[in-house]
Design a protein around this motif. Sequence first.
Motif, PDB file in Angstrom:
ATOM      1  N   LYS A  93     -95.303 -68.518  50.432  1.00  0.00           N
ATOM      2  CA  LYS A  93     -95.847 -69.838  50.746  1.00  0.00           C
ATOM      3  C   LYS A  93     -95.734 -70.803  49.556  1.00  0.00           C
ATOM      4  O   LYS A  93     -96.415 -71.821  49.514  1.00  0.00           O
ATOM      5  CB  LYS A  93     -97.297 -69.698  51.233  1.00  0.00           C
ATOM      6  N   ARG A 140    -104.727 -61.744  55.128  1.00  0.00           N
ATOM      7  CA  ARG A 140    -103.511 -61.716  55.964  1.00  0.00           C
ATOM      8  C   ARG A 140    -103.420 -60.405  56.724  1.00  0.00           C
ATOM      9  O   ARG A 140    -102.940 -60.381  57.864  1.00  0.00           O
ATOM     10  CB  ARG A 140    -102.276 -61.963  55.099  1.00  0.00           C
ATOM     11  N   TYR A 157    -117.172 -64.078  51.979  1.00  0.00           N
ATOM     12  CA  TYR A 157    -117.396 -62.959  52.899  1.00  0.00           C
ATOM     13  C   TYR A 157    -118.692 -62.244  52.547  1.00  0.00           C
ATOM     14  O   TYR A 157    -119.183 -61.444  53.330  1.00  0.00           O
ATOM     15  CB  TYR A 157    -116.192 -62.004  52.866  1.00  0.00           C
ATOM     16  N   LYS A 205    -109.266 -73.383  46.210  1.00  0.00           N
ATOM     17  CA  LYS A 205    -109.113 -72.016  46.697  1.00  0.00           C
ATOM     18  C   LYS A 205    -107.965 -71.316  46.002  1.00  0.00           C
ATOM     19  O   LYS A 205    -106.904 -71.922  45.893  1.00  0.00           O
ATOM     20  CB  LYS A 205    -108.830 -72.123  48.206  1.00  0.00           C
ATOM     21  N   LYS A 213    -104.972 -75.698  47.293  1.00  0.00           N
ATOM     22  CA  LYS A 213    -104.834 -74.309  47.710  1.00  0.00           C
ATOM     23  C   LYS A 213    -103.621 -73.708  47.008  1.00  0.00           C
ATOM     24  O   LYS A 213    -102.496 -74.161  47.198  1.00  0.00           O
ATOM     25  CB  LYS A 213    -104.660 -74.255  49.227  1.00  0.00           C
ATOM     26  N   SER A 234    -110.645 -63.487  50.087  1.00  0.00           N
ATOM     27  CA  SER A 234    -110.678 -62.076  50.480  1.00  0.00           C
ATOM     28  C   SER A 234    -110.401 -61.133  49.306  1.00  0.00           C
ATOM     29  O   SER A 234    -111.073 -60.113  49.163  1.00  0.00           O
ATOM     30  CB  SER A 234    -109.679 -61.832  51.610  1.00  0.00           C
TER      31      SER A 234
HETATM   32  C1  PBG Z   1    -104.463 -69.665  56.521  1.00  0.00           C
HETATM   33  C2  PBG Z   1    -105.509 -69.247  55.573  1.00  0.00           C
HETATM   34  C3  PBG Z   1    -105.412 -68.273  54.572  1.00  0.00           C
HETATM   35  C4  PBG Z   1    -106.686 -68.120  54.049  1.00  0.00           C
HETATM   36  C5  PBG Z   1    -107.518 -69.033  54.698  1.00  0.00           C
HETATM   37  N1  PBG Z   1    -106.767 -69.748  55.632  1.00  0.00           N
HETATM   38  C6  PBG Z   1    -104.295 -67.397  54.145  1.00  0.00           C
HETATM   39  C7  PBG Z   1    -103.052 -67.980  53.657  1.00  0.00           C
HETATM   40  O1  PBG Z   1    -102.947 -69.168  53.325  1.00  0.00           O
HETATM   41  O2  PBG Z   1    -102.083 -67.229  53.626  1.00  0.00           O
HETATM   42  C8  PBG Z   1    -107.062 -67.127  52.974  1.00  0.00           C
HETATM   43  C9  PBG Z   1    -108.490 -66.725  52.944  1.00  0.00           C
HETATM   44  C10 PBG Z   1    -108.795 -65.515  52.167  1.00  0.00           C
HETATM   45  O3  PBG Z   1    -107.949 -64.858  51.535  1.00  0.00           O
HETATM   46  O4  PBG Z   1    -109.987 -65.173  52.171  1.00  0.00           O
HETATM   47  N2  PBG Z   1    -103.766 -70.812  56.280  1.00  0.00           N
END
Ligand code: PBG
Length: 313
Positions: free
Chosen positions: A202, A190, A298, A233, A180, A259
Amino acid sequence: MRALVRETAISATDLVLPLFVHHQQADAAIVAMPGCSRQSIERTVATAREAFELGIPAVALFPALTAAEKSSTAIESTNPDGLLPRCIQALKRALPELVVITDVALDPYSTDGHDGLVESGQIANDPTLPILAAMAVTQARAGADVVAPSNMMDGRVRVIREALDAAGFTKVGILSYCVKYASAFYGPFRDALDSAPRFGDKQTYQMDPANVREALREAALDEAEGADALMIKPGLPYLDVIRAVREATTLPIAAYHVSGEFAMLKAAAEKGWLDYDRCLLESLLACKRAGADFIFTYGALDAAKLLKAHRDG
Ligand code: PBG
């Protein structure tokens, strides 16, 4: 002839629909994700039913908590009567064959908006592990079929596996978000959960977008710790990573069409600059061609309807 020689196909059975659940009765549209909303448990079940009837085998749940439910310890994540466990129960009651995937990370429950506990302004990896394990057990007890740790704490897969087994949930799978990236493409998500980090970013636990060898190391660690499937991801900007991990493991691989990727398609389509339907299917096909077995998107409902129309038409 084209059909005979086609190497990759996308079908509704390859898709996972992410859903946002909230306490309110009315749907709340998510501005940067047109067509997506936060929904009540009842409405979430209705949307999941529509997905299941279109052939989508699984949903991924994300709870939008109230400010009062958030804390620095994220303790609400282990409440068996919390919003998420109640939603899991309702889904499994209504649609027992639907695969329910839950997110294991502190951010929606945390006043800091981070995936791990914060101590002296830093993410505390090891102190976070017990609460992640307890959260996963809470989700499993409510009926989750697969828990998906998205938090990127080191060692999380092992402690979650051990905690699930100790609690008797040996059949609950772990889909590890093992690769990730610290990506700007998560912005709309978010906003949807009001879960953006309250300070910093992060980058100390999510991966540097510049790295791919590191992805192979993360994948090998999570596989050794007992992950049943691995996630990469975001999706489209990281097709090379999907391919590299595909070649390094025999585990199933998921890609997350996140997203921001979805928002880009919607925004360009609203301007009349892109054909949303075709670009969506092409994006998902590209993730599969790169090596993903299944894809979180989505656009899952839209894609399933389009694929059905192609089949029927
Ligand atoms: C939370 C999480 C996130 C997403 C999925 N689980 C956001 C992040 O890590 O800040 C992102 C999913 C998306 O953008 O569609 N840990």
